[in-house]
Design a protein around this motif. Structure first.
Motif, mmCIF file in Angstrom:
data_model
loop_
_atom_site.group_PDB
_atom_site.id
_atom_site.type_symbol
_atom_site.label_atom_id
_atom_site.label_comp_id
_atom_site.label_asym_id
_atom_site.label_seq_id
_atom_site.Cartn_x
_atom_site.Cartn_y
_atom_site.Cartn_z
ATOM 1 N N TYR A 436 0.836 -1.210 0.000
ATOM 2 C CA TYR A 436 0.000 0.000 0.000
ATOM 3 C C TYR A 436 0.869 1.259 0.000
ATOM 4 C CZ TYR A 436 -4.479 -2.388 0.507
ATOM 5 O OH TYR A 436 -5.589 -3.147 0.267
ATOM 6 N N LEU A 437 1.971 1.216 0.771
ATOM 7 C CA LEU A 437 2.912 2.348 0.779
ATOM 8 C C LEU A 437 3.486 2.561 -0.630
ATOM 9 C CD1 LEU A 437 4.701 4.452 2.352
ATOM 10 C CD2 LEU A 437 6.389 2.635 2.609
ATOM 11 N N ALA A 438 3.813 1.434 -1.291
ATOM 12 C CA ALA A 438 4.379 1.525 -2.645
ATOM 13 C C ALA A 438 3.369 2.144 -3.610
ATOM 14 C CB ALA A 438 4.788 0.138 -3.121
ATOM 15 N N LEU A 439 2.121 1.758 -3.490
ATOM 16 C CA LEU A 439 1.079 2.341 -4.360
ATOM 17 C C LEU A 439 0.941 3.841 -4.096
ATOM 18 C CD1 LEU A 439 -1.911 -0.182 -4.483
ATOM 19 C CD2 LEU A 439 -0.653 0.739 -6.407
ATOM 20 N N PHE A 440 0.956 4.209 -2.812
ATOM 21 C CA PHE A 440 0.844 5.616 -2.416
ATOM 22 C C PHE A 440 2.004 6.432 -2.995
ATOM 23 C CE2 PHE A 440 2.172 8.825 0.791
ATOM 24 C CZ PHE A 440 1.068 9.670 0.716
ATOM 25 N N CYS A 441 3.179 5.793 -3.089
ATOM 26 C CA CYS A 441 4.376 6.525 -3.532
ATOM 27 C C CYS A 441 4.376 6.828 -5.040
ATOM 28 C CB CYS A 441 5.646 5.755 -3.160
ATOM 29 S SG CYS A 441 6.068 5.979 -1.421
ATOM 30 N N VAL A 442 3.511 6.155 -5.822
ATOM 31 C CA VAL A 442 3.507 6.449 -7.270
ATOM 32 C C VAL A 442 3.079 7.908 -7.521
ATOM 33 C CG1 VAL A 442 2.589 5.820 -9.532
ATOM 34 C CG2 VAL A 442 3.156 4.025 -7.883
ATOM 35 N N PRO A 443 1.898 8.336 -7.062
ATOM 36 C CA PRO A 443 1.572 9.766 -7.292
ATOM 37 C C PRO A 443 2.512 10.703 -6.529
ATOM 38 C CG PRO A 443 -0.110 8.730 -5.905
ATOM 39 C CD PRO A 443 0.764 7.625 -6.423
ATOM 40 N N MET A 444 3.010 10.233 -5.358
ATOM 41 C CA MET A 444 3.921 11.091 -4.574
ATOM 42 C C MET A 444 5.214 11.386 -5.346
ATOM 43 S SD MET A 444 2.350 11.943 -1.911
ATOM 44 C CE MET A 444 0.794 11.766 -2.725
ATOM 45 N N ALA A 445 5.664 10.406 -6.130
ATOM 46 C CA ALA A 445 6.891 10.623 -6.910
ATOM 47 C C ALA A 445 6.672 11.724 -7.943
ATOM 48 C CB ALA A 445 7.304 9.325 -7.595
ATOM 49 N N TYR A 446 5.478 11.745 -8.531
ATOM 50 C CA TYR A 446 5.175 12.808 -9.499
ATOM 51 C C TYR A 446 5.095 14.166 -8.786
ATOM 52 C CZ TYR A 446 4.371 9.506 -13.264
ATOM 53 O OH TYR A 446 4.562 8.554 -14.232
ATOM 54 N N ILE A 447 4.485 14.165 -7.600
ATOM 55 C CA ILE A 447 4.384 15.429 -6.840
ATOM 56 C C ILE A 447 5.788 15.936 -6.476
ATOM 57 C CG2 ILE A 447 3.630 16.390 -4.594
ATOM 58 C CD1 ILE A 447 1.081 14.662 -4.914
ATOM 59 N N ALA A 448 6.658 15.015 -6.050
ATOM 60 C CA ALA A 448 8.031 15.412 -5.686
ATOM 61 C C ALA A 448 8.750 16.026 -6.886
ATOM 62 C CB ALA A 448 8.797 14.203 -5.159
ATOM 63 N N SER A 449 8.577 15.404 -8.053
ATOM 64 C CA SER A 449 9.230 15.912 -9.271
ATOM 65 C C SER A 449 8.744 17.318 -9.610
ATOM 66 C CB SER A 449 8.901 15.012 -10.466
ATOM 67 O OG SER A 449 9.768 13.946 -10.510
ATOM 68 N N GLN A 450 7.427 17.491 -9.542
ATOM 69 C CA GLN A 450 6.867 18.806 -9.878
ATOM 70 C C GLN A 450 7.313 19.855 -8.866
ATOM 71 O OE1 GLN A 450 5.497 19.352 -12.663
ATOM 72 N NE2 GLN A 450 4.730 17.387 -13.386
#
Lengths: 517, 69
Positions: A436-450
């Motif tokens: 679940y943490l890994a799934l949560f991190c997918v959109p978070m990675a995009y947010i971090a990049s932006q």
């Protein structure tokens, strides 16, 4: 006063349009950069070991790569259209310096990527294993070299080097290609951007594989993908942190106002503290609302000096110090912004007089004004500011974006370390929290990049070219309604593209790898 | 060599799965909108559309740089 507020709407909408397009464009780019490398590694594993499960994994992730590549391809061209339409003064001013890297990028992208992408997708069973593998590696190389040229051009805007301004044509001309290519800003920008893109791709692979784990489907494929992506992600995030540190050191030297805004630092000094978190608020005792008082701040003593110079006692200027003038850690004295504005106005006047003198063939006047212009050119852009406070970027946006980026980066370290540990022990699926943490991190990675891009681009405001050209001088004087109309047209087009990407991608993920059960 | 390359593309497009065809359709529509609508109609290069010679473009930007309102 060389600027007034009538241009504000036009400038703001032109900026919003560029920002929106860049944000959408960068939703597609990082996955292409990182997934291409992971595909090349997976296919290499198949060629070396003959293990068919690596082939299945390669083909599945290649499908998702293809979807992202197809939807995202050429979205960056809209940014180039905007340069010509909305930012014509800027486009002319930067001339060949921006044009040359973009032209190289275009040629490389077209030949390398279009040729080898075709072999990568159509070449299974038609070309040899090894040629196919080489093609996959070349797609990775092509995509990353494309990124290099774009980032070199961007780095030049942050730290303009290797050029000379031609006062007759009003253009900057490249006089040292290598200085532009190998400037510390270009190196740190490229390395930090691509390693963060690799991190995002690893989050994507671990996250999507975790979905299979949660659904109890294609378990062997998912475990293998998680194992590889966790190792890849851990290496990538460590490199992202390392290159981020180099980037911070470069920003400290070349864009001190951005560094001060990242910290919300008003008064700097030796042994400056790093603010872990705080609440930037208005304070009537400060000279402008653009400067913020930091409430409820948690500090780490001397850490900011260390981040800036790897020296706990180094001098870091705050916003007020930059406004008043200061002597940097390396001993360079910078005058007050009032003085730099005066220098800039002198340069602008000298440029005008020089052109007139050349026209009238008054060589003596031309020579003397050219000397004045050259002596003040480094402060040229300050001549357009109405007030020293115009040089301060939006502190809360930069401050929070930086902390979100760094905070999420730390979360990714945890994710990759934990997922690697448990994947190695084959216990990944036993602790539901990890997938679940890994799934949560997918959109978070995009947010971090932006957020990273917001720090870089909002943090350098008001400059479109650091110290030389502010944003409101770069803009084309066209009707702001026109820019507003095209803003919404781009927004609609990109939203449709994003929805199409997500729909096709979710459908293919649900189908899963074809030959693995 | 050329024949082989042609066959690679021909066969690849011919045997493309449905999702691949959808992607190509999206790419074609996207590029058409970008070049035929945006580039030609909405987003012309300002300096190229207003001025013919490099000197005229240079004069315009020079004026913008030195007499910005």
């Amino acid at each position: 006063m060389l600027l007034d507020l009538t241009t504000t709407t036009l400038v703001e909408w032109s900026r919003w349009q560029f920002a929106m397009t860049a944000i959408y464009h960068y939703m597609f780019v990082p996955l292409t950069l990182g997934l291409a490398l992971m595909l090349a590694i997976m296919e290499t594993m198949w060629v070396k070991t003959g293990d068919k499960s690596w082939l299945n994994a390669t083909k599945f992730w290649m499908k998702l790569f293809g979807i992202n590549f197809a939807i995202g391809v050429a979205t960056g061209l809209i940014l180039e259209f905007q340069f010509g339409t909305n930012w014509s003064n800027y486009s002319w001013f930067v001339g060949d310096i921006f044009g040359a890297p973009l032209a190289i990028e275009g040629i490389i992208a077209f030949f390398l990527e279009s040729t080898f992408v075709a072999v990568m997708f159509f070449g299974w069973n038609k070309v040899s294993k090894r040629f196919h593998l080489v093609s996959t590696w070349m797609v990775f190389v092509g995509a990353n070299i494309s990124a290099l040229w774009i980032l070199v051009a961007n780095a030049w805007m942050q730290n303009p080097v290797g050029m000379e301004f031609n006062p007759i044509t009003a253009r900057n001309e490249m006089d040292n290609f290598w200085a532009i290519l190998f400037s510390p800003t270009a190196i740190s920008k490229f390395t930090h951007t691509v390693t963060s893109a690799y991190t995002l791709s690893a989050c994507f692979v671990v996250g999507v594989s975790s979905w299979f784990i949660l659904k109890k489907r294609n378990l062997e494929f998912a475990r293998k993908s998680i194992m590889l992506a966790s190792v890849f992600g851990l290496i990538s995030i460590i490199l992202t942190i390392y290159t981020g540190d180099s980037s911070a050191q470069d920003v400290t030297k070349t864009q001190p106002m951005k560094f001060a805004a990242m910290e919300g630092l008003n008064e700097g000094g030796r042994g400056a503290a790093f603010t872990v978190i705080g609440l930037p608020v208005n304070d009537p005792s400060l000279p402008t609302d653009k400067m913020k008082k930091m409430e409820y701040a948690i500090h780490v003593p001397k850490m900011l000096s260390f981040l800036g110079y790897h020296d706990f006692n180094a001098y870091i200027p705050g916003i007020q110090n930059i406004l008043d003038g200061y002597t940097s850690q390396s001993g360079v004295t910078y005058p007050s912004l009032e003085q730099r504005m005066a220098n800039g106005r002198t340069a602008i006047d000298a440029l005008k007089t020089y052109k007139q003198a050349v026209k009238e063939e008054n060589q003596i006047l031309a020579d003397s004004t050219l000397q004045v212009f050259k002596a003040n050119y480094s402060d040229f852009g300050y001549g357009y500011l109405n007030s020293p406070y115009d040089a301060i970027p939006h502190v809360p946006l930069v401050f929070y974006s930086f902390r979100i980026m760094v905070g999420l980066g730390m979360l990714f370290v945890l994710l990759f370390a934990v997922s690697l540990w448990y994947a190695k022990k084959r216990k990944f699926e036993k602790f539901k929290l990890i997938p679940y943490l890994a799934l949560f991190c997918v959109p978070m990675a995009y947010i971090a990049s932006q957020c990273g891009w917001i720090v870089a681009e909002v943090g350098r405001q008001p400059w479109v070219v650091q110290d030389l050209m502010p944003t409101n001088v770069a803009v084309t004087k066209i009707a702001s309604n026109w820019v507003i109309t095209t803003f919404w047209m781009f927004a609609i087009l990109f939203t449709i593209l994003l929805i199409a990407e997500l729909k096709i991608m979710f459908h293919q993920i649900k189908k899963g790898p074809e030959t693995d059960n | 060599m050329l024949k082989k390359a042609w066959y690679l593309y021909y066969d690849g497009f011919k045997n493309m799965p449905r999702w691949g065809r959808t992607l190509w359709l999206i790419i074609i529509i996207k590029l058409s909108i970008m070049f035929l609508v945006f580039k030609l109609w909405l987003m012309p290069n300002f300096l190229n559309s207003q001025y013919d010679s490099a000197e005229e473009k240079s004069d315009h930007v020079f004026k913008e740089l030195t007499t910005k309102p």
